[in-house]
Write a protein that holds these residues in place. Structure first.
Motif, PDB file in Angstrom:
ATOM      1  N   MET A 209      67.546  65.009  45.444  1.00  0.00           N
ATOM      2  CA  MET A 209      67.080  63.744  45.970  1.00  0.00           C
ATOM      3  C   MET A 209      68.290  62.872  46.310  1.00  0.00           C
ATOM      4  N   ALA A 210      68.280  62.294  47.489  1.00  0.00           N
ATOM      5  CA  ALA A 210      69.380  61.445  47.939  1.00  0.00           C
ATOM      6  C   ALA A 210      69.314  60.088  47.265  1.00  0.00           C
ATOM      7  N   LYS A 211      70.488  59.543  46.995  1.00  0.00           N
ATOM      8  CA  LYS A 211      70.566  58.218  46.393  1.00  0.00           C
ATOM      9  C   LYS A 211      70.478  57.157  47.482  1.00  0.00           C
ATOM     10  N   ALA A 212      69.922  56.032  47.134  1.00  0.00           N
ATOM     11  CA  ALA A 212      69.836  54.905  48.063  1.00  0.00           C
ATOM     12  C   ALA A 212      71.136  54.106  47.993  1.00  0.00           C
ATOM     13  N   LEU A 213      71.550  53.567  49.130  1.00  0.00           N
ATOM     14  CA  LEU A 213      72.699  52.663  49.145  1.00  0.00           C
ATOM     15  C   LEU A 213      72.228  51.280  48.735  1.00  0.00           C
ATOM     16  N   ILE A 214      73.043  50.599  47.936  1.00  0.00           N
ATOM     17  CA  ILE A 214      72.667  49.283  47.439  1.00  0.00           C
ATOM     18  C   ILE A 214      73.896  48.367  47.472  1.00  0.00           C
ATOM     19  N   SER A 215      73.658  47.097  47.753  1.00  0.00           N
ATOM     20  CA  SER A 215      74.761  46.134  47.746  1.00  0.00           C
ATOM     21  C   SER A 215      75.118  45.781  46.305  1.00  0.00           C
ATOM     22  N   LYS A 216      76.302  45.275  46.125  1.00  0.00           N
ATOM     23  CA  LYS A 216      76.768  44.868  44.799  1.00  0.00           C
ATOM     24  C   LYS A 216      75.859  43.775  44.222  1.00  0.00           C
ATOM     25  N   ALA A 217      75.452  42.823  45.041  1.00  0.00           N
ATOM     26  CA  ALA A 217      74.596  41.727  44.576  1.00  0.00           C
ATOM     27  C   ALA A 217      73.231  42.251  44.126  1.00  0.00           C
ATOM     28  N   ASP A 218      72.659  43.177  44.885  1.00  0.00           N
ATOM     29  CA  ASP A 218      71.361  43.746  44.502  1.00  0.00           C
ATOM     30  C   ASP A 218      71.483  44.583  43.230  1.00  0.00           C
TER      31      ASP A 218
END
Length: 81
Positions: free
Chosen positions: A1-10
């Motif tokens: 399963m691929a990981k989602a990209l997330i911002s540092k703030a989120d």
């Protein structure tokens, strides 16, 4: 399963919610994300928390470890632009 990209703030927001959900960790005030970049793994990150004096250190450390492990399986940190 691929990981989602997330911002540092989120990531900080989600980590704070997850950590505070653990019993004894409701005294956590904030979460900071420290990033390390470099080959071969891309961007690696770790969580640091700030808690009030009333917090239970053992419970908080456990909560941070479990939340960090879970979040690292789900998300990759989006590079800053």
């Amino acid at each position: 399963m691929a990981k989602a990209l997330i911002s540092k703030a989120d990531l900080k927001r989600i980590a704070l919610q997850e950590i505070r959900a653990f019993p004894g960790s409701d005294h956590v005030i904030s979460v900071e994300v420290e990033c390390e970049t470099g080959p071969p793994s891309g961007i690696d990150w770790r969580l640091y928390v700030i808690a009030s004096d009333e917090g239970d250190l053992d419970h908080i450390q456990y909560a941070v470890k479990i939340a960090s492990d879970r979040l690292k399986r789900q998300y990759d940190l989006r590079p800053d632009r």
